[in-house]
Scaffold this motif. Structure first.
Motif, short mmCIF file in Angstrom:
data_model
loop_
_atom_site.label_atom_id
_atom_site.label_comp_id
_atom_site.label_asym_id
_atom_site.label_seq_id
_atom_site.Cartn_x
_atom_site.Cartn_y
_atom_site.Cartn_z
N MET A 5 15.60 -60.86 24.16
CA MET A 5 15.92 -61.62 23.06
C MET A 5 16.38 -63.03 23.58
N ALA A 6 16.05 -64.17 22.81
CA ALA A 6 16.26 -65.59 23.39
C ALA A 6 17.82 -65.63 22.97
N ARG A 7 18.20 -66.67 23.86
CA ARG A 7 20.03 -67.16 23.55
C ARG A 7 19.73 -68.52 23.23
N SER A 8 21.18 -69.30 23.29
CA SER A 8 21.45 -70.57 23.18
C SER A 8 20.49 -71.08 22.29
N LEU A 9 20.41 -70.63 21.20
CA LEU A 9 19.55 -71.33 20.14
C LEU A 9 19.99 -72.49 19.42
N LEU A 10 21.45 -72.90 19.20
CA LEU A 10 21.95 -73.68 18.67
C LEU A 10 22.09 -74.94 19.25
N THR A 11 22.28 -76.03 18.38
CA THR A 11 22.68 -77.29 18.99
C THR A 11 23.69 -77.83 18.19
N ALA A 12 24.46 -78.89 18.59
CA ALA A 12 25.47 -79.63 17.61
C ALA A 12 24.74 -80.03 16.52
N LEU A 13 23.58 -80.83 16.69
CA LEU A 13 22.69 -81.62 15.69
C LEU A 13 22.26 -80.47 14.73
N ALA A 14 21.72 -79.27 15.22
CA ALA A 14 21.20 -78.27 14.18
C ALA A 14 22.38 -77.85 13.47
N ILE A 15 23.70 -77.60 13.97
CA ILE A 15 24.50 -77.02 13.19
C ILE A 15 25.06 -78.37 12.12
N LYS A 16 25.01 -79.49 12.43
CA LYS A 16 25.43 -80.53 11.55
C LYS A 16 24.43 -80.70 10.34
N HIS A 17 23.22 -80.49 10.51
CA HIS A 17 22.25 -80.54 9.41
C HIS A 17 21.78 -79.23 8.78
N ALA A 18 22.45 -78.27 9.10
CA ALA A 18 21.96 -76.95 8.61
C ALA A 18 21.99 -76.46 7.18
N LYS A 19 21.07 -75.96 6.60
CA LYS A 19 20.98 -75.76 5.37
C LYS A 19 21.57 -74.33 4.99
N LYS A 20 21.50 -73.20 5.98
CA LYS A 20 21.60 -71.93 5.74
C LYS A 20 23.25 -72.06 6.17
N ASP A 21 24.01 -70.70 5.72
CA ASP A 21 25.21 -70.52 5.89
C ASP A 21 25.41 -69.63 7.17
N LYS A 22 24.36 -69.15 7.59
CA LYS A 22 24.51 -68.11 8.59
C LYS A 22 23.40 -68.37 9.88
N LEU A 23 23.95 -68.86 11.06
CA LEU A 23 22.90 -69.40 12.03
C LEU A 23 22.93 -68.46 13.23
N SER A 24 21.87 -68.24 13.88
CA SER A 24 22.01 -67.30 15.01
C SER A 24 21.89 -68.01 16.32
N ASP A 25 22.77 -67.54 17.37
CA ASP A 25 22.53 -68.42 18.61
C ASP A 25 21.69 -67.37 19.61
N GLY A 26 21.60 -66.22 19.05
CA GLY A 26 20.69 -65.24 19.92
C GLY A 26 21.88 -64.05 20.62
N GLU A 27 20.99 -62.90 20.63
CA GLU A 27 21.89 -61.44 21.11
C GLU A 27 22.98 -61.51 20.48
N GLY A 28 23.21 -61.45 19.21
CA GLY A 28 24.38 -61.07 18.56
C GLY A 28 25.41 -62.17 18.19
N LEU A 29 25.22 -63.43 18.74
CA LEU A 29 26.24 -64.45 18.45
C LEU A 29 25.88 -65.37 17.31
N TYR A 30 26.76 -65.42 16.21
CA TYR A 30 26.22 -65.90 14.82
C TYR A 30 27.34 -66.87 14.77
N LEU A 31 26.87 -67.83 13.91
CA LEU A 31 27.81 -68.85 13.16
C LEU A 31 27.70 -68.83 11.68
#
Length: 392
Positions: free
Chosen positions: A1-27
């Protein structure tokens, strides 16, 4: 499973309230707009969600890189079969250190209902607060062999029975801590294969009774003792005059003494039987106390090497030997007192036993004798003081 999927820019412009960074880590984004890191995993068929802190770069916040490091630590602990809720380094650091004293007190409170009588509980509390006092402030998880030996050595040969009980009870308290999961590793108070390689074994033929000076020798010994200087000499004299136990006299504080009424009231917590004990004071005992009071520097009547430190039992034993008491024990003076009462006086057995703070008779007899016979005991202690002074 992929990891390190998130970036600061992606988080800043995110529309969803739950984001996955891969393999169990969520924001997750809360209603307040704050983002929180969580790690989600399944253990034994149960879904677990673990908070890793708020997202951000400020104090108390967790950056993307820091969240990924935490996630890696969680994965490593889970992979080894551990529990990340208790085994993560930052969580261990936040757990308050539980001291030996706290665990000892909790153990006594938990077990006292199964012990017979208050004497057992009083004995346990004496070990926890007096003989093992040097361990009380040490985190129970960090108590070492050196710590245990340090509290045992001063009493190992001078008070062998007490030392043995202290070691056994320290061992049980540490076993209790291990069972609760707040201590790991071997028990530093273990005797076989451990402390028996550090401390000398007791002579199996050693007498368990306390060697008592023959009471006819007491007047000459007391005359020599009165001439001796030092607080230890006065403490030993007071111990003999009151027929008290060494620890009771050494731990005496001024608030326990009423010199006007000539009474020493020892609280239940300092008595072997766990019951308050009143001691009538002879004229010589009061005189001795008045001298101590005039130069008192602390609450202790007979301080040790420092004003706030209790005198040690070996200090009294040393004075006893130095003044002609070689081969006898401080505790044996109580036996000398009891022998004198039996052989030389007409005082009732019950009065003598009450003076020694011993329980007398069966439960029914004790129920009828509700007083502590203070007036009768005062006559007895005055007669004892006269005998010790060389008067018939």
């Amino acid at each position: 499973m992929a990891r390190s999927l998130l970036t600061a820019l992606a988080i800043k412009h995110a529309k969803k309230d739950k984001l996955s960074d891969g393999e169990g880590l969520y924001l997750h984004r809360a209603k307040s707009g704050t983002w929180y890191w969580t790690f989600i995993y399944t253990r034994h068929g149960r879904r677990r969600e673990m908070s890793l802190g708020p997202y951000g770069a400020g104090t108390g916040q967790v950056s993307i890189a820091a969240a990924r490091r935490k996630a890696d630590e969680v994965r490593e602990i889970i992979g080894a079969g551990g529990n990340p809720f208790t085994e993560m380094a930052e969580r261990k650091a936040r757990v308050p250190l539980v001291t030996f004293g706290t665990v000892a007190d909790e153990y006594i409170d938990a077990m006292k209902s199964q012990w017979r009588g208050r004497a057992t509980e009083a004995g346990w509390r004496r070990v926890a607060t007096v003989y093992a006092k040097g361990l009380r402030r040490i985190p129970v998880a960090e108590v070492t062999t050196e710590d245990v030996v340090r509290v045992l050595k001063p009493i190992w040969t001078s008070m062998p029975e007490t030392a043995q009980k202290t070691r056994e009870r320290v061992k049980l308290i540490l076993d209790h801590a291990k069972a609760r999961g707040i201590r790991t590793g071997p028990n530093p108070a273990e005797w076989k294969g451990h402390l028996d390689q550090i401390l000398p074994r007791r002579d199996p033929l050693q007498k368990r009774n306390h060697a008592a000076m023959p009471y006819p020798d007491l007047p000459a010994f007391m005359a020599a003792l009165r001439k001796a200087n030092g607080t230890a000499a006065r403490c030993l004299e007071f111990t003999i005059l009151t027929a008290a136990r060494s620890g009771e006299a050494r731990g005496a504080v001024w608030s326990e003494l009423d010199l006007a009424a000539k009474v020493w009231t020892i609280p239940a917590g300092r008595m072997k039987a766990g019951k308050e004990h009143r001691v009538p004071l002879s004229a010589r005992a009061v005189e001795l106390l008045e001298v101590q009071k005039a130069r008192a520097l602390s609450d202790l009547v007979f301080p040790g090497q420092s004003a706030k430190r209790q005198m040690s039992d070996p200090a009294l034993a040393k004075v006893l030997t130095a003044n002609g008491g070689t081969g006898f024990t401080v505790h044996g003076m109580r036996s000398a007192f009891r022998d004198w009462v039996s052989e030389e006086t007409d005082f009732q057995r019950e009065v003598a036993e009450a003076a020694l703070a011993h329980a007398v008779g069966d439960q029914v007899e004790r129920a009828y004798r509700r007083g502590d016979a203070l007036a009768k005991r005062r006559l007895l202690m005055d007669a004892w003081a006269s005998f010790c002074a060389g008067s018939n």
